[in-house]
Design a protein around this motif. Sequence first.
Motif, PDB file in Angstrom:
ATOM      1  N   TYR A   1       0.888  -6.984 -33.566  1.00  0.00           N
ATOM      2  CA  TYR A   1       0.990  -7.915 -32.461  1.00  0.00           C
ATOM      3  C   TYR A   1       0.114  -9.193 -32.775  1.00  0.00           C
ATOM      4  O   TYR A   1       0.154 -10.169 -31.894  1.00  0.00           O
TER       5      TYR A   1
ATOM      6  N   PRO B   1      -0.496  -3.485 -28.579  1.00  0.00           N
ATOM      7  CA  PRO B   1       0.214  -4.532 -27.502  1.00  0.00           C
ATOM      8  C   PRO B   1      -0.461  -5.256 -26.422  1.00  0.00           C
ATOM      9  O   PRO B   1      -0.188  -6.258 -25.947  1.00  0.00           O
TER      10      PRO B   1
ATOM     11  N   ASP C   1       2.971   1.473 -31.214  1.00  0.00           N
ATOM     12  CA  ASP C   1       1.731   0.748 -30.291  1.00  0.00           C
ATOM     13  C   ASP C   1       0.792   1.697 -30.292  1.00  0.00           C
ATOM     14  O   ASP C   1       0.702   3.070 -29.937  1.00  0.00           O
TER      15      ASP C   1
ATOM     16  N   TYR D   1      -1.853  -1.268 -19.939  1.00  0.00           N
ATOM     17  CA  TYR D   1      -0.618  -0.517 -20.510  1.00  0.00           C
ATOM     18  C   TYR D   1       0.201   0.684 -19.514  1.00  0.00           C
ATOM     19  O   TYR D   1       0.214   1.657 -19.762  1.00  0.00           O
TER      20      TYR D   1
ATOM     21  N   ARG E   1       4.120   5.809 -29.882  1.00  0.00           N
ATOM     22  CA  ARG E   1       2.924   5.176 -29.375  1.00  0.00           C
ATOM     23  C   ARG E   1       1.594   6.416 -29.532  1.00  0.00           C
ATOM     24  O   ARG E   1       2.039   7.569 -29.670  1.00  0.00           O
TER      25      ARG E   1
END
Length: 455
Positions: free
Chosen positions: A156, A179, A44, A239, A219
């Motif tokens: 995504y 994301p 991510d 987030y 991430r």
Amino acid sequence: MAHGWPATGPGGTRTFDPSAAATAATDAILHDTLHGTGRGVVVDSPPGAGKSTLVVRAARELAAAGRRLMVVAQTNAQVDDLVLRLAEKDPELPVGRLHSSDPAAYDPALNELPAVRTSTKAGDLTETAVVVSTAAKWAYTKVDEPWEQAIVDEAYQMRSDALLAVAGLFERALFVGDPGQLDPFSLVGTEQWAGLSYDPAASAVSTLLAHNPGLPQHRLPVSWRLPASAAPLVSSAFYPYTPFRSGTDHGDRRLAFGVAGDGSGVDRVLDEAAESGWGLLELPARHTPRTDPEAVHATALVVRRLLDRGGVTTSERADGPAPLSPDRIAVGTAHRDQAAAVRAALTGLGVSGVIVDTANRLQGREYDVTVVLHPLSGRPDATAFHLETGRLCVLASRHRHACVVVCRAGVAELLDDHPSTEPVQLGVTIKFPDGWEANHAVLAHLAEHRVRWPS
């Protein structure tokens, strides 16, 4: 908290070291990609976290390890950009650009790169270390044996049906994406599949993890695009479960004007944005057509004054101040007709070279200053389209220095008075934060930087 975040400052205090955090995250990702045994690794990436840099580095290391590699991107522009980045970093790396038979199917600049080979057939590119193409092209590609490794960029943005169409082409994959961006686009209604494990409209990553919950997930913890004034808001509003920090600190970047403001609302909001990184130019509450003439004019006027006042930026990227040129300014809207209206208004004010586009088309792009026409400005209702979390996230996260939002008053009341009318669907994972909550969080922050216009 990711390993490598804490560092010790003067007096033993713990401070954040963005380079150490980013390096530690990248090392862990590459280790799992090169040495892991699972079928995939998911990464991510928040806005401006170096996603493309990671993809290029991973591609080079996989190629150096002798892995046959295919790279999947979502648009031709993304594919060409990756090929150019690979050639810049490693001019001798043999790269194949698989393309369609359409005229001008790829950037002609690729023809000037000696190590890059282009073809409409994958069989012509078997001698290259890396083959890059769109998901749509890969879906029609047949091979005798699968690639050892794949990298799926902007994962995504990829629908799960597109992933299914290419999954047989590779053995293992690295999935990299943001994301917080807009959900995958579909031309047809998808309600009949909602909640099913094979929902073709779901993102490739969500479907992948639903069927493979044990895959390694990482991430990137640092945004190198968003300034210290913007990262906390974007992180908390969009987030909340994968927080990130800015790679720069307050004072590392500066937006200044060579011409003093004239006291108008437009100039005052520009001064506020230069000082704090955010500005809200608030027009009187009113229900308006989508291409609200007053809001469109105000948006264009903000851009005109940015240029008239001789905006200058200072940042860690340059040795000294740099003029704020039109190509470093972007205007973001929710709809194409709004973008067209702003372009016409800018032309009327004698402005050219400024990027004006919808959130969908601004994804992945970066500018010094952005001007945003709020998706809910002047609306009588709050539809799912205008409340989509990713739309506001994209619009609020394209800038390196400052963002000015143009909006009519009354949006907070609209959100409170207009509950969601979308049907509840069983089995569908609730996206968090939802658009209602994200809009309130952003509006609450912008209220601290509000200038009413006309005033």
